[in-house]
Design an enzyme around this catalytic site. Structure first.
Site, short mmCIF file in Angstrom:
data_model
loop_
_atom_site.label_atom_id
_atom_site.label_comp_id
_atom_site.label_asym_id
_atom_site.label_seq_id
_atom_site.Cartn_x
_atom_site.Cartn_y
_atom_site.Cartn_z
N HIS A 75 0.82 -1.22 0.00
CA HIS A 75 0.00 0.00 0.00
C HIS A 75 0.85 1.27 0.00
O HIS A 75 1.94 1.33 0.55
CB HIS A 75 -0.92 0.01 1.23
CG HIS A 75 -0.16 0.08 2.53
ND1 HIS A 75 0.18 1.27 3.12
CD2 HIS A 75 0.33 -0.89 3.32
CE1 HIS A 75 0.83 1.04 4.25
NE2 HIS A 75 0.95 -0.28 4.39
N HIS A 95 11.62 -1.22 -13.14
CA HIS A 95 11.37 -2.65 -13.27
C HIS A 95 11.41 -3.29 -11.89
O HIS A 95 12.43 -3.28 -11.22
CB HIS A 95 12.43 -3.29 -14.18
CG HIS A 95 12.19 -4.73 -14.49
ND1 HIS A 95 12.92 -5.42 -15.42
CD2 HIS A 95 11.30 -5.64 -13.99
CE1 HIS A 95 12.50 -6.67 -15.50
NE2 HIS A 95 11.53 -6.83 -14.63
#
Length: 211
Positions: A133, A142
């Site tokens: 979160h 990446h």
């Protein structure tokens, strides 16, 4: 239903084929200057070069996605080709509430992006990666397979978080960092470079000439 052309034909591009198909959209083919036009890759044709031939497809309500794993090459391609970008999200991924995902980003199978996280443009959230979160991920990042970011982590542009690595909560990682496979990032990273180990430590500085 969207029609999509993939830029590149390597391993990352081939995974994107699977995502597009499973999303119910249509792969038209690839653009890749290193392949011969007409060559078949996973059942789809190479249509031409990404720079010489892309113009003939831009007026056909076609979307594009960059199938290149290298962060800096994705950035160069995206900036050179201002196209309508396709965001590829695998149906098996889990995307939480109030998540924002930038154009051209690829979220692969079984990845998790939890509520209120922000993912930038042309990122890769790879297979089974976990972004918890309130994370903020920059552009051209990446996050490798099975990497795990705890809550409220910030990752700068063009950073590569290696396979199986982990980042503890509220850590900030600056742009252009490479975190090695299996590393554990337990404090902020403020200098561009390669970081490996548990805990992750700088082993090589990276300057702009190496990009």
């Amino acid at each position: 239903m969207k029609q999509v052309i993939i830029i590149g034909t390597g391993g990352h591009a081939r995974v994107i084929v699977d995502i597009i198909e499973k999303s119910g959209d249509v792969v038209l083919g690839y653009l890749d200057c290193n392949r011969r036009p007409g060559e078949m890759v996973l059942g789809y044709p190479v249509l031409g070069s990404e720079f010489a031939d892309v113009g003939q497809y831009t007026a056909q309500q076609t979307f594009f996605v960059i199938g290149v794993g290298d962060n800096s090459k994705r950035r160069v391609c995206a900036k050179r080709l201002p196209l309508p970008w396709y965001t590829a999200i695998h149906p098996s991924s889990q995307i939480g509430k109030a998540v924002e995902i930038g154009e051209g980003t690829v979220v692969m199978a079984n990845a998790v992006v939890n509520p209120a996280s922000m993912i930038g443009k042309h990122c890769i959230i790879n297979s089974a990666a976990s972004v918890d979160h309130d994370c903020t991920i920059g552009d051209y990042v990446h996050i490798s397979p099975h990497a795990a970011l705890a809550g409220k982590v910030q990752v700068g542009d063009e950073t590569h978080i290696g396979i199986g690595s982990s980042v503890i909560e509220e850590v900030c990682i600056c742009a252009g960092v490479k975190v090695g496979a299996g590393a554990a990032v337990v404090k902020d990273i403020v200098k561009k470079g390669l970081y490996v180990g548990v805990p992750a430590k700088l082993v090589k500085e990276i300057d702009d000439s190496e990009e």
